[in-house]
Scaffold this motif. Structure first.
Motif, mmCIF file in Angstrom:
data_model
loop_
_atom_site.group_PDB
_atom_site.id
_atom_site.type_symbol
_atom_site.label_atom_id
_atom_site.label_comp_id
_atom_site.label_asym_id
_atom_site.label_seq_id
_atom_site.Cartn_x
_atom_site.Cartn_y
_atom_site.Cartn_z
ATOM 1 N N GLN A 39 0.835 -1.211 0.000
ATOM 2 C CA GLN A 39 0.000 0.000 0.000
ATOM 3 C C GLN A 39 0.868 1.259 0.000
ATOM 4 N N ASN A 40 1.951 1.240 0.810
ATOM 5 C CA ASN A 40 2.841 2.404 0.853
ATOM 6 C C ASN A 40 3.653 2.545 -0.419
ATOM 7 N N ILE A 41 4.013 1.406 -1.028
ATOM 8 C CA ILE A 41 4.747 1.454 -2.303
ATOM 9 C C ILE A 41 3.873 2.054 -3.389
ATOM 10 N N GLU A 42 2.586 1.676 -3.414
ATOM 11 C CA GLU A 42 1.664 2.202 -4.425
ATOM 12 C C GLU A 42 1.477 3.712 -4.301
ATOM 13 N N LEU A 43 1.610 4.243 -3.064
ATOM 14 C CA LEU A 43 1.525 5.691 -2.874
ATOM 15 C C LEU A 43 2.787 6.402 -3.349
ATOM 16 N N ASN A 44 3.859 5.604 -3.604
ATOM 17 C CA ASN A 44 5.135 6.112 -4.128
ATOM 18 C C ASN A 44 5.751 7.172 -3.207
ATOM 19 N N ARG A 45 5.615 6.942 -1.884
ATOM 20 C CA ARG A 45 6.230 7.829 -0.910
ATOM 21 C C ARG A 45 7.460 7.160 -0.318
ATOM 22 N N ALA A 46 8.517 7.934 -0.159
ATOM 23 C CA ALA A 46 9.753 7.365 0.396
ATOM 24 C C ALA A 46 9.538 6.961 1.850
ATOM 25 N N PHE A 47 10.114 5.804 2.241
ATOM 26 C CA PHE A 47 10.041 5.357 3.627
ATOM 27 C C PHE A 47 11.240 4.480 3.950
ATOM 28 N N GLN A 48 11.429 4.225 5.249
ATOM 29 C CA GLN A 48 12.502 3.336 5.721
ATOM 30 C C GLN A 48 11.907 1.980 6.076
ATOM 31 N N PHE A 49 12.577 0.933 5.629
ATOM 32 C CA PHE A 49 12.144 -0.441 5.886
ATOM 33 C C PHE A 49 13.137 -1.024 6.891
ATOM 34 N N VAL A 50 12.734 -1.098 8.169
ATOM 35 C CA VAL A 50 13.657 -1.483 9.250
ATOM 36 C C VAL A 50 13.333 -2.898 9.724
ATOM 37 N N LEU A 51 14.364 -3.751 9.805
ATOM 38 C CA LEU A 51 14.208 -5.119 10.298
ATOM 39 C C LEU A 51 14.999 -5.275 11.602
ATOM 40 N N PHE A 52 14.430 -6.036 12.534
ATOM 41 C CA PHE A 52 15.089 -6.318 13.819
ATOM 42 C C PHE A 52 15.142 -7.828 14.022
ATOM 43 N N ASP A 53 16.269 -8.325 14.489
ATOM 44 C CA ASP A 53 16.416 -9.743 14.829
ATOM 45 C C ASP A 53 16.901 -9.839 16.264
ATOM 46 N N ILE A 54 16.118 -10.541 17.104
ATOM 47 C CA ILE A 54 16.479 -10.706 18.517
ATOM 48 C C ILE A 54 17.330 -11.962 18.645
ATOM 49 N N SER A 55 18.545 -11.819 19.199
ATOM 50 C CA SER A 55 19.512 -12.919 19.160
ATOM 51 C C SER A 55 19.465 -13.847 20.358
ATOM 52 N N ASN A 56 19.220 -13.327 21.558
ATOM 53 C CA ASN A 56 19.396 -14.157 22.760
ATOM 54 C C ASN A 56 18.117 -14.262 23.581
ATOM 55 N N VAL A 57 17.046 -14.695 22.930
ATOM 56 C CA VAL A 57 15.775 -14.860 23.647
ATOM 57 C C VAL A 57 15.769 -16.203 24.352
ATOM 58 N N ALA A 58 15.638 -16.196 25.695
ATOM 59 C CA ALA A 58 15.584 -17.439 26.468
ATOM 60 C C ALA A 58 14.227 -18.100 26.287
ATOM 61 N N ALA A 59 14.225 -19.427 26.234
ATOM 62 C CA ALA A 59 12.990 -20.169 25.988
ATOM 63 C C ALA A 59 11.963 -19.941 27.093
ATOM 64 N N LYS A 60 12.416 -19.781 28.333
ATOM 65 C CA LYS A 60 11.482 -19.700 29.460
ATOM 66 C C LYS A 60 10.697 -18.390 29.483
ATOM 67 N N ASN A 61 11.252 -17.296 28.934
ATOM 68 C CA ASN A 61 10.509 -16.032 28.916
ATOM 69 C C ASN A 61 10.418 -15.472 27.503
ATOM 70 N N PHE A 62 10.305 -16.368 26.528
ATOM 71 C CA PHE A 62 10.286 -15.989 25.120
ATOM 72 C C PHE A 62 9.152 -15.006 24.818
ATOM 73 N N GLU A 63 7.933 -15.348 25.244
ATOM 74 C CA GLU A 63 6.779 -14.511 24.937
ATOM 75 C C GLU A 63 6.855 -13.162 25.653
ATOM 76 N N ASP A 64 7.345 -13.157 26.892
ATOM 77 C CA ASP A 64 7.463 -11.900 27.634
ATOM 78 C C ASP A 64 8.424 -10.939 26.931
ATOM 79 N N ILE A 65 9.530 -11.476 26.440
ATOM 80 C CA ILE A 65 10.511 -10.647 25.730
ATOM 81 C C ILE A 65 9.894 -10.062 24.461
ATOM 82 N N LEU A 66 9.169 -10.894 23.707
ATOM 83 C CA LEU A 66 8.559 -10.426 22.461
ATOM 84 C C LEU A 66 7.529 -9.328 22.723
ATOM 85 N N VAL A 67 6.718 -9.514 23.767
ATOM 86 C CA VAL A 67 5.705 -8.504 24.108
ATOM 87 C C VAL A 67 6.385 -7.202 24.534
#
Length: 516
Positions: A179-207
């Motif tokens: 939708q934003n591409i069709e409007l032809n407006r410049a924007f930043q596409f930012v990606l994040f990767d979380i490296s050290n998420v512990a299994a026991k509090n995985f959902e809490d970290i994501l939230v």
């Protein structure tokens, strides 16, 4: 078609039909009053969406129109008014009183212009039942449609949104980006990767992570969570972002990349491909950096352990020498009574220094392709006389004499002699040492087996540690040095032992076939 549209079309048509029919059949007693009542009713119906209070007085206009027309067809208008009022009522018990009020009004007005016969009374009762059944069916239909709508909305939400964070999922995010591409407006596409998420509090970290993104970027153009622990967000081209400052308080390591539209990609696939590649490169760089830091840390730890062990081992003979020198002062500095002991301690310091240097200096490369059987024969000849003098027997068994190794011959001889001498020292009485060579795939296997006292399980994991020894005069560097030499040859050394039965040291080295 909505109820409002049906009402706007049907009420005028039914009103006109009733007026014409009433006039032709000569039912109306006051045509002008009937037309005015019909006009007021239709005006209130057309405006009740804007002025909701009109819904509450429509029964007056409807009653006036019904009374002036003297026509039973008005029951259709009553039912429509009922539905108009109960359209948004959720509970059936809230709708029934409204329906009863309207149908009672209709019945009373109807009975005012028709004879009060049993038939007409039963008709009024039937009209009341009909009205209630109509309300009941209306509620069933509305509830069914409401459930369908709710399920559709839920399905749409599950299709396009992540239930844990409330962000778009991958599929929904593609739509947002497009939708934003069709409007032809410049924007930043930012990606994040979380490296050290512990299994026991995985959902809490994501939230927590998603809440942080919402807090710092309230005006984002779109955000998503995908692939478990990855997030994407679209920001305006002028938005400033500092990942370290944003996420330092969360206690997690975040790798991020920024791709700009349209400079670095003209569609979603190009943008996410570029972003993912950058994240992968950063993670690989961070991994190599961590490995280098860990290696440096391990080296410094080993240097510290070696230095501490060396200082401890050298201090013991130096303390003895110091004590004997102090004793000699009382005897006019005559050290003759302690000369042999002093010299043996000085020799021990020298041996420690030599072995420490051998252990710590870089491996000198004198690597040549040699026949392992010849190397073992050399070791056997050097150890045979020592075995005889100690009352032991030694047996060499080279099953495969064609095994060729790329090795530093002198270093390997040093390792084997050390292992055989350890075997001699482990046998308190006359014993037997079996010295064997065999092939295992592309590895040469050399075994030194004795029938001595064996090594307790509590000690077997420590024997390769620097300065660990069970011998009274040992330095504790012999086996550590052997392990280092074998590792420098891309091989490994292991030990198996049983107390009272003996010990087997196994050295495995790659043959020239395995090195190629």
């Amino acid at each position: 078609m909505s109820i409002n549209i049906i009402k706007l079309w049907c009420v005028p048509v039914i009103s006109v039909l009733i007026i014409i029919s009433s006039m032709i059949l000569d039912k109306s007693t006051n045509v002008l009053f009937m037309v005015i009542a019909a006009l007021l009713l239709n005006i209130s119906v057309s405006l009740d969406r804007k002025y909701t209070w009109l819904k509450h007085i429509q029964f007056i206009f409807l009653g006036a129109f019904h009374y002036s027309s003297h026509f039973n067809w008005s029951v259709l208008l009553y039912n429509m008014m009922i539905i108009n009022l109960i359209e948004h009522k959720v509970r059936l018990r809230d709708s029934i009183p409204i329906a009863l009020m309207f149908i009672c009004q209709y019945s009373l007005i109807r009975l005012s212009y028709v004879p009060m016969t049993n038939y007409n009374i039963f008709v009024s009762l039937f009209d009341m039942i009909t009205s209630l059944v109509t309300v009941l069916f209306f509620h069933v239909i509305i509830r069914s449609e409401s459930e369908k709508r709710r399920l559709k909305e839920k399905n749409e939400y599950l299709t396009n949104y992540d239930t844990l964070t409330g962000f778009n999922n991958y599929s929904g995010y593609i739509k947002k980006v497009q939708q934003n591409i069709e409007l032809n407006r410049a924007f930043q596409f930012v990606l994040f990767d979380i490296s050290n998420v512990a299994a026991k509090n995985f959902e809490d970290i994501l939230v927590s992570f998603s809440h942080t993104l919402k807090e710092y970027f309230p005006n984002h153009l779109g955000a998503c969570r995908y692939a478990g622990d990855s997030f994407g967000i679209m920001l305006s081209a002028t938005e400033k972002i500092d990942v370290l400052q944003i996420f330092e308080n969360l206690g997690i390591k975040v790798t991020s990349s920024i791709t700009h539209f349209p400079q670095e990609g003209s569609n979603f696939q190009q943008l996410i491909h570029t972003g993912e590649e950058r994240i992968l490169e950063m993670k690989q760089g961070n991994r190599l950096k961590r490995q280098e830091e860990q290696l440096r840390s391990d080296k410094m730890k080993m240097v510290g352990e070696l230095a501490a062990g060396m200082a401890h081992e050298i201090r013991n003979p130096l303390t003895s020498i110091q004590g004997f020198i102090q004793l000699s002062k009382k005897s006019g500095y005559n050290i003759e009574p302690w000369y042999d002991v002093i010299m043996s301690e000085i020799t021990r310091v020298g041996e420690l220094t030599v072995e420490f240097l051998q252990f710590s200096k870089p491996h000198a490369s004198h690597m040549k392709v040699e026949m392992m059987a010849k190397c073992m024969a050399k070791v056997y000849s050097l150890c045979e006389s020592e075995a005889t003098s100690c009352g032991h027997t030694i047996e060499m068994d080279a099953l495969d004499r064609d095994i060729m190794l790329l090795m530093d011959r002198d270093k390997i001889i040093q390792v084997l002699i050390n292992l055989i001498r350890n075997a001699f020292q482990a046998m308190e009485r006359a014993g037997h040492v079996h010295f064997a060579l065999s092939r295992e795939g592309e590895m040469a296997v050399i075994q030194v087996r004795d029938n001595g006292k064996g090594i307790p399980m509590s000690e077997i994991d420590k024997i390769f540690d620097p300065f660990y020894t069970t011998k009274e005069e040992g330095t504790g560097l012999g086996l550590s040095l052997c392990q280092k030499i074998i590792e420098d040859h891309n091989g490994y050394i292991s030990v198996e032992s049983e107390v009272g039965s003996g010990t087997v040291f196994t050295v495995k080295l790659p043959t020239t076939a395995g090195c190629s």
